[in-house]
Write a protein that holds these residues in place. Structure first.
Motif, PDB file in Angstrom:
ATOM      1  N   GLY A   1       0.725  -1.359  -0.172  1.00 30.98           N
ATOM      2  CA  GLY A   1       0.080  -0.058   0.045  1.00 30.98           C
ATOM      3  C   GLY A   1       0.649   1.151   0.024  1.00 30.98           C
ATOM      4  O   GLY A   1       0.313   2.395   0.011  1.00 30.98           O
ATOM      5  N   LYS A   2       2.310   1.238  -0.224  1.00 30.84           N
ATOM      6  CA  LYS A   2       2.908   2.410  -0.004  1.00 30.84           C
ATOM      7  C   LYS A   2       4.098   2.102  -1.207  1.00 30.84           C
ATOM      8  O   LYS A   2       4.365   1.069  -1.661  1.00 30.84           O
ATOM      9  N   PRO A   3       4.134   3.429  -1.861  1.00 40.26           N
ATOM     10  CA  PRO A   3       5.051   3.331  -3.181  1.00 40.26           C
ATOM     11  C   PRO A   3       6.454   2.916  -2.565  1.00 40.26           C
ATOM     12  O   PRO A   3       6.895   3.416  -1.602  1.00 40.26           O
ATOM     13  N   ALA A   4       7.258   1.979  -3.499  1.00 47.03           N
ATOM     14  CA  ALA A   4       8.571   1.663  -3.158  1.00 47.03           C
ATOM     15  C   ALA A   4       9.513   2.638  -3.248  1.00 47.03           C
ATOM     16  O   ALA A   4      10.607   2.647  -2.588  1.00 47.03           O
ATOM     17  N   THR A   5       9.231   3.717  -4.153  1.00 51.26           N
ATOM     18  CA  THR A   5      10.308   4.832  -4.237  1.00 51.26           C
ATOM     19  C   THR A   5       9.464   6.263  -4.016  1.00 51.26           C
ATOM     20  O   THR A   5       8.418   6.225  -4.382  1.00 51.26           O
ATOM     21  N   PRO A   6      10.112   7.369  -3.806  1.00 53.77           N
ATOM     22  CA  PRO A   6       9.333   8.581  -3.683  1.00 53.77           C
ATOM     23  C   PRO A   6       8.823   8.782  -4.784  1.00 53.77           C
ATOM     24  O   PRO A   6       9.039   8.452  -6.011  1.00 53.77           O
ATOM     25  N   ARG A   7       7.780   9.546  -4.621  1.00 54.13           N
ATOM     26  CA  ARG A   7       6.916  10.425  -5.690  1.00 54.13           C
ATOM     27  C   ARG A   7       6.738  11.468  -5.732  1.00 54.13           C
ATOM     28  O   ARG A   7       6.059  12.313  -6.079  1.00 54.13           O
ATOM     29  N   ASP A   8       7.871  12.414  -5.249  1.00 54.78           N
ATOM     30  CA  ASP A   8       7.796  13.888  -5.006  1.00 54.78           C
ATOM     31  C   ASP A   8       7.518  14.509  -6.210  1.00 54.78           C
ATOM     32  O   ASP A   8       7.072  15.551  -6.491  1.00 54.78           O
ATOM     33  N   GLY A   9       8.226  13.724  -7.368  1.00 57.72           N
ATOM     34  CA  GLY A   9       8.084  14.613  -8.514  1.00 57.72           C
ATOM     35  C   GLY A   9       7.205  14.175  -9.461  1.00 57.72           C
ATOM     36  O   GLY A   9       7.014  14.687 -10.761  1.00 57.72           O
ATOM     37  N   ALA A  10       6.168  13.277  -9.041  1.00 55.29           N
ATOM     38  CA  ALA A  10       5.406  12.740 -10.043  1.00 55.29           C
ATOM     39  C   ALA A  10       4.468  13.784 -10.746  1.00 55.29           C
ATOM     40  O   ALA A  10       3.929  13.704 -11.902  1.00 55.29           O
ATOM     41  N   ALA A  11       3.812  14.650  -9.663  1.00 47.80           N
ATOM     42  CA  ALA A  11       2.745  15.675 -10.259  1.00 47.80           C
ATOM     43  C   ALA A  11       3.428  16.553 -11.476  1.00 47.80           C
ATOM     44  O   ALA A  11       2.814  16.615 -12.517  1.00 47.80           O
ATOM     45  N   VAL A  12       4.494  16.907 -11.170  1.00 44.33           N
ATOM     46  CA  VAL A  12       5.051  17.742 -12.328  1.00 44.33           C
ATOM     47  C   VAL A  12       5.400  16.990 -13.537  1.00 44.33           C
ATOM     48  O   VAL A  12       5.103  17.572 -14.492  1.00 44.33           O
ATOM     49  N   GLU A  13       5.787  15.789 -13.293  1.00 43.30           N
ATOM     50  CA  GLU A  13       6.254  14.943 -14.481  1.00 43.30           C
ATOM     51  C   GLU A  13       4.678  14.814 -15.334  1.00 43.30           C
ATOM     52  O   GLU A  13       4.713  14.865 -16.587  1.00 43.30           O
ATOM     53  N   ILE A  14       3.710  14.356 -14.615  1.00 44.55           N
ATOM     54  CA  ILE A  14       2.216  14.212 -15.321  1.00 44.55           C
ATOM     55  C   ILE A  14       1.871  15.507 -16.071  1.00 44.55           C
ATOM     56  O   ILE A  14       1.283  15.407 -16.981  1.00 44.55           O
ATOM     57  N   ILE A  15       1.916  16.584 -15.268  1.00 45.99           N
ATOM     58  CA  ILE A  15       1.593  17.773 -15.885  1.00 45.99           C
ATOM     59  C   ILE A  15       2.331  18.117 -16.978  1.00 45.99           C
ATOM     60  O   ILE A  15       1.995  18.632 -18.207  1.00 45.99           O
ATOM     61  N   GLY A  16       3.687  17.911 -17.151  1.00 50.72           N
ATOM     62  CA  GLY A  16       4.539  18.141 -18.019  1.00 50.72           C
ATOM     63  C   GLY A  16       4.102  17.345 -19.356  1.00 50.72           C
ATOM     64  O   GLY A  16       4.216  17.851 -20.530  1.00 50.72           O
ATOM     65  N   LEU A  17       3.598  16.183 -19.171  1.00 52.80           N
ATOM     66  CA  LEU A  17       3.133  15.172 -20.037  1.00 52.80           C
ATOM     67  C   LEU A  17       2.102  15.650 -20.809  1.00 52.80           C
ATOM     68  O   LEU A  17       1.816  15.598 -21.992  1.00 52.80           O
ATOM     69  N   LEU A  18       0.975  15.972 -19.915  1.00 46.34           N
ATOM     70  CA  LEU A  18       0.057  16.731 -20.239  1.00 46.34           C
ATOM     71  C   LEU A  18       0.089  17.822 -21.418  1.00 46.34           C
ATOM     72  O   LEU A  18      -0.403  18.106 -22.223  1.00 46.34           O
ATOM     73  N   LYS A  19       0.905  18.989 -20.761  1.00 49.87           N
ATOM     74  CA  LYS A  19       1.386  20.090 -21.711  1.00 49.87           C
ATOM     75  C   LYS A  19       1.970  19.584 -22.898  1.00 49.87           C
ATOM     76  O   LYS A  19       1.475  20.291 -23.862  1.00 49.87           O
ATOM     77  N   SER A  20       2.621  18.701 -23.073  1.00 49.50           N
ATOM     78  CA  SER A  20       3.216  18.337 -24.093  1.00 49.50           C
ATOM     79  C   SER A  20       2.384  17.557 -25.048  1.00 49.50           C
ATOM     80  O   SER A  20       2.007  18.063 -26.501  1.00 49.50           O
TER      81      SER A  20
END
Length: 80
Positions: free
Chosen positions: A6-25
């Motif tokens: 139930g917990k991510p194996a690695t930190p997800r601190d940058g996930a939001a900005v990466e998803i928004i970057g993909l959406l923008k592109s």
């Protein structure tokens, strides 16, 4: 067993900005497509309003840096 059920194996601190970057592109790409290739020019929001891809793209452009930029002086001692 990893013991992280139930917990991510690695930190997800940058996930939001990466998803928004993909959406923008993706939005920029859709806006450049010919109407012969992609006939749609808008989506319907959850409130039922029409939002054109070009406007959505402009909103992301106008707000992404404001929402995601962290000034190096505000990092709290972390340095790159």
């Amino acid at each position: 067993k990893a013991g992280n059920k139930g917990k991510p194996a690695t930190p997800r601190d940058g996930a939001a900005v990466e998803i928004i970057g993909l959406l923008k592109s993706s939005l920029r790409w859709v806006c450049e497509l010919s109407k012969k290739v992609f006939k749609y020019d808008a989506v319907k929001t959850s409130s039922g309003q029409r939002l054109e891809y070009t406007e959505w793209n402009q909103r992301l452009q106008a707000n992404s840096e404001r929402l995601f930029w962290i000034d190096p002086d505000e990092k709290g001692g972390a340095s790159c």
